[in-house]
Write a protein that holds these residues in place. Structure first.
Motif, PDB file in Angstrom:
ATOM      1  N   ASN A 198       0.826  -1.219   0.000  1.00 48.35           N
ATOM      2  CA  ASN A 198       0.000   0.000   0.000  1.00 48.35           C
ATOM      3  C   ASN A 198       0.859   1.267   0.000  1.00 48.35           C
ATOM      4  OD1 ASN A 198       0.831   0.443   2.666  1.00 48.35           O
ATOM      5  ND2 ASN A 198      -0.854  -0.792   3.472  1.00 48.35           N
ATOM      6  N   VAL A 199       0.197   2.436  -0.046  1.00 49.58           N
ATOM      7  CA  VAL A 199       0.931   3.700  -0.216  1.00 49.58           C
ATOM      8  C   VAL A 199       1.816   4.071   0.964  1.00 49.58           C
ATOM      9  CG1 VAL A 199      -0.578   4.841  -1.898  1.00 49.58           C
ATOM     10  CG2 VAL A 199      -1.125   4.975   0.536  1.00 49.58           C
ATOM     11  N   SER A 200       1.544   3.514   2.138  1.00 47.44           N
ATOM     12  CA  SER A 200       2.410   3.871   3.272  1.00 47.44           C
ATOM     13  C   SER A 200       3.551   2.876   3.455  1.00 47.44           C
ATOM     14  CB  SER A 200       1.587   4.011   4.557  1.00 47.44           C
ATOM     15  OG  SER A 200       0.821   2.862   4.749  1.00 47.44           O
ATOM     16  N   CYS A 201       3.793   2.079   2.442  1.00 45.85           N
ATOM     17  CA  CYS A 201       4.902   1.118   2.482  1.00 45.85           C
ATOM     18  C   CYS A 201       6.230   1.842   2.737  1.00 45.85           C
ATOM     19  CB  CYS A 201       4.924   0.396   1.135  1.00 45.85           C
ATOM     20  SG  CYS A 201       6.464  -0.429   0.766  1.00 45.85           S
ATOM     21  N   VAL A 202       7.123   1.197   3.470  1.00 40.05           N
ATOM     22  CA  VAL A 202       8.418   1.801   3.811  1.00 40.05           C
ATOM     23  C   VAL A 202       9.279   2.073   2.577  1.00 40.05           C
ATOM     24  CG1 VAL A 202       8.539   0.791   6.115  1.00 40.05           C
ATOM     25  CG2 VAL A 202       9.476  -0.481   4.166  1.00 40.05           C
TER      26      VAL A 202
END
Ligand SMILES: C[S@@+](CC[C@H](N)C(=O)[O-])C[C@H]1O[C@@H](n2cnc3c(N)ncnc32)[C@H](O)[C@@H]1O
Length: 441
Positions: free
Chosen positions: A253-257
């Motif tokens: 998802n978009v908050s992936c590291v």
């Protein structure tokens, strides 16, 4: 030089604008022969009803010295306070109010455009109802005044096709295991962005940053929480040949590291007037070393299509190979780059690309060059793997104190810029560094 005269005596129209929630404003001269400014008309409609549209139209249809670019030009920054600054833009034809002693005391030290405002406007436009009107118009004024359209994401020239043949990772949620993540494998079986001290925890999920978008950017106008956020933020602690981020073809998802460059500007950046380099950019916050600053956005274009352009000041040539090789040895970057170079790219007729931020761009277009910069350029691949069209991102090379100008090395080789007449064009460098090379190009 601003002339404070009436419309009859002098065709110059002076407008004052105040920023939302601040005591800061700016003074703008609109002077375009026979034209009116659409943004103003729109603003009048939204905020004051249709009657005022005529007024605005007339006001903006003044005769004046003809400016070459756009209809509006900033002549000076106004540091004085307006009485009513909350949520208002204050047009004030030709009546410059003298600063009172009291107002002068409350004036902020800063005298630039808060890019936080722009970003706030950008976000709230999408997310909020009435609050977005002022934000949008402030934003609108800012971008028109600056003769360009503020765009947080890259635009593409009509004749350009981005490659789509890149396989992403199969991770779900946030990527956590570098051995299982196909993108981490491309980065040498590791995630490129780490915690401040460089320490990496096995518990990646626990350390995921909450996304800081619309709501927090409003706070950023007052620099709240940002120092703390900076400590927790993931950083690129050393410049790499190239960073492979997760992208649209990935399962995460978009908050992936591994999507740090995709998460927007996190610091309160300000465009300000420098003494000898035109506009420049600085931050109101301390920026930790390795922190992401911003992408260089504009219109991705074939370099050949830009050959006849009169002003190349805002063109960023995407020469990742040169960047990877460390700007003629001025930088060192780990990693063997040879495997990343497509055989086709070694041919002389290979197409080269650049980012043209002349008419469309973000805050990055105002960042000046320094021979001893505090930012570095990082090429990033996420939606495709073509180095020639890599995303260009700026990161902090050092811990940068508030109000220190942000700069990067433009990377020009000496005598590499040639004018229309075939002669070498030179530009003196005013970076002021001890080891200044004296010439930008
Ligand atoms: C990408 S723009 C940077 C923003 C620019 N200062 C402005 O006012 O819009 C690049 C231009 O800024 C100026 N500039 C940037 N760095 C400079 C430096 N170290 N010395 C002199 N001029 C510089 C040059 O005119 C250059 O063409």
């Amino acid at each position: 030089m601003i002339r404070h005269t009436s419309k009859e005596e002098d065709p110059t129209l002076i407008l004052k604008f105040a920023y939302r929630g601040t005591k800061q404003g700016l003074l703008v001269v609109v002077a375009s022969k026979g034209q009116h400014w659409k943004g103003e008309e729109e603003h009048a409609k939204l905020n004051e009803g249709p009657d005022s549209v005529k007024k605005y139209k007339e006001a903006a249809t003044v005769e004046g010295p003809s400016y070459t670019k756009g209809m509006v030009r900033i002549q000076a920054w106004m540091e004085s306070a307006e009485e009513d600054t909350e949520n208002r833009l204050v047009p004030d034809q030709g009546k410059k109010k003298e600063k009172s002693a009291e107002e002068s005391k409350t004036t902020k030290p800063s005298n630039g455009i808060g890019m936080g405002n722009m970003i706030w406007a950008e976000k709230t436009r999408e997310d909020r109802g009435s609050r977005d009107l002022t934000g949008r118009m402030m934003f609108g004024y800012e971008l028109l005044m600056l003769d360009f359209v503020y765009q947080k994401s890259m635009q593409f020239a009509n004749n350009l096709k981005l490659p789509t043949n890149c396989l992403g990772c199969q991770c779900k949620g946030g990527c956590s295991n570098p051995r299982a993540c196909a993108c981490a494998q491309l980065n040498g079986n590791d995630f490129p962005y780490v915690q401040r001290d460089g320490g990496r925890s096995a518990d990646w999920e626990r350390m995921l940053l909450p996304p800081r978008f619309a709501e927090d950017v409003g706070e950023a106008l007052h620099c709240v929480n940002f120092a703390k956020a900076g400590e927790r933020e993931r950083k690129l602690i050393e410049a790499k040949s190239v960073v492979f981020e997760c992208g649209p073809n990935c399962g995460c998802n978009v908050s992936c590291v591994n999507r740090i460059s995709q998460q927007g500007i996190k610091y309160h950046l300000e465009v300000f007037r420098t003494p000898s380099k035109g506009w420049g950019v600085r931050s109101w916050d301390t920026i930790p070393s390795g922190a992401p600053i911003c992408e260089y956005t504009g219109i991705l274009t074939k370099t050949d299509d830009m050959d006849n352009i009169a002003d190349n000041s805002y063109i960023f040539e995407i020469d990742c190979l040169q960047t990877m090789k460390g700007l003629d040895g001025r930088e060192t970057r780990p990693g063997d780059v040879s495997s990343l170079i497509n055989l086709d790219d070694k041919r002389s007729e290979v197409v080269e690309y650049c980012i043209d931020a002349g008419s469309v761009g973000n805050v990055a277009r105002f960042i000046n060059h320094s021979c001893q910069p505090n930012l570095f350029v990082q090429c990033i691949l996420s939606s495709h793997h073509d180095m020639k069209m890599a995303k260009v991102m700026l990161f902090a090379a050092d811990t940068i104190p508030p109000l220190e100008e942000l700069t990067y090395d433009y990377g020009y080789a000496l005598d590499s810029v040639v004018g229309a007449d075939g002669k070498v064009v030179k530009m003196p460098c005013h970076c002021g560094a001890v080891d200044c090379r004296k010439w930008l190009y």
